[in-house]
Design a protein around this motif. Structure first.
Motif, PDB file in Angstrom:
ATOM      1  N   ASP A 169       5.022   7.576   7.708  1.00 14.97           N
ATOM      2  CA  ASP A 169       5.144   6.133   7.732  1.00 14.97           C
ATOM      3  C   ASP A 169       6.584   5.753   7.313  1.00 14.97           C
ATOM      4  N   LEU A 170       7.334   6.264   6.272  1.00 22.70           N
ATOM      5  CA  LEU A 170       8.603   5.969   5.981  1.00 22.70           C
ATOM      6  C   LEU A 170       9.486   6.290   7.169  1.00 22.70           C
ATOM      7  N   SER A 221       0.876  -1.263  -0.032  1.00 19.26           N
ATOM      8  CA  SER A 221       0.094   0.066   0.161  1.00 19.26           C
ATOM      9  C   SER A 221       0.860   1.332   0.162  1.00 19.26           C
ATOM     10  N   GLU A 222       0.144   2.278  -0.369  1.00 15.82           N
ATOM     11  CA  GLU A 222       0.941   3.518  -0.498  1.00 15.82           C
ATOM     12  C   GLU A 222       1.192   4.154   0.901  1.00 15.82           C
ATOM     13  N   ARG A 223       2.380   4.379   1.093  1.00 13.38           N
ATOM     14  CA  ARG A 223       2.887   5.202   2.582  1.00 13.38           C
ATOM     15  C   ARG A 223       3.132   6.543   2.582  1.00 13.38           C
ATOM     16  N   THR A 224       2.891   7.343   3.605  1.00  8.63           N
ATOM     17  CA  THR A 224       3.137   8.572   3.731  1.00  8.63           C
ATOM     18  C   THR A 224       4.775   8.728   4.293  1.00  8.63           C
ATOM     19  N   GLU A 284       8.935   3.690   9.891  1.00  8.82           N
ATOM     20  CA  GLU A 284       9.677   2.553   9.501  1.00  8.82           C
ATOM     21  C   GLU A 284      11.380   2.593   9.630  1.00  8.82           C
TER      22      GLU A 284
END
Length: 111
Positions: free
Chosen positions: A8-9, A2-5, A12
């Motif tokens: 989010d990155l 899924s697309e991540r913001t 992570e």
């Protein structure tokens, strides 16, 4: 996947780095690492688009992976300094939209 913001990155990468006692490198070390990665990207671009072909003994690499390395170290750098990259991006886009608003010829206009 899924697309991540960007948030989010950043999270992570933070979770990954946080599992090691060493944690984030110092800002000077990260700047040196970023410079190394930009040099590796330059080498790949030169091999692909420039006049310097790879030697037969050189391993394959890609512009995509080199950009990924630069993105990773950029996120590490930002995280270590508490910088929200989405917020930094918004500030930079505002700067470009105002400072450079009439600098380039826009598509589908008579300008």
């Amino acid at each position: 996947m899924s697309e991540r913001t960007l948030k989010d990155l950043q999270q992570e990468v933070h979770e990954y780095i946080s599992q090691f006692k060493e944690g984030y490198f110092s800002p000077l070390s990260m700047l040196a690492r970023m410079s190394e990665e930009v040099g590796e990207l330059a080498r790949e671009v030169n091999h692909r688009f420039g006049e310097k072909p790879k030697k037969a003994t050189e391993e394959d690499n890609s512009i995509e992976l080199e950009l990924g390395d630069i993105m990773f170290i950029t996120i590490c750098f930002a995280n270590s300094l508490g910088i929200d990259l989405a917020e930094a991006h918004d500030k930079i886009m505002h700067k470009f939209r105002t400072r450079d608003a009439d600098r380039w010829t826009k598509i589908n206009t008579d300008q």
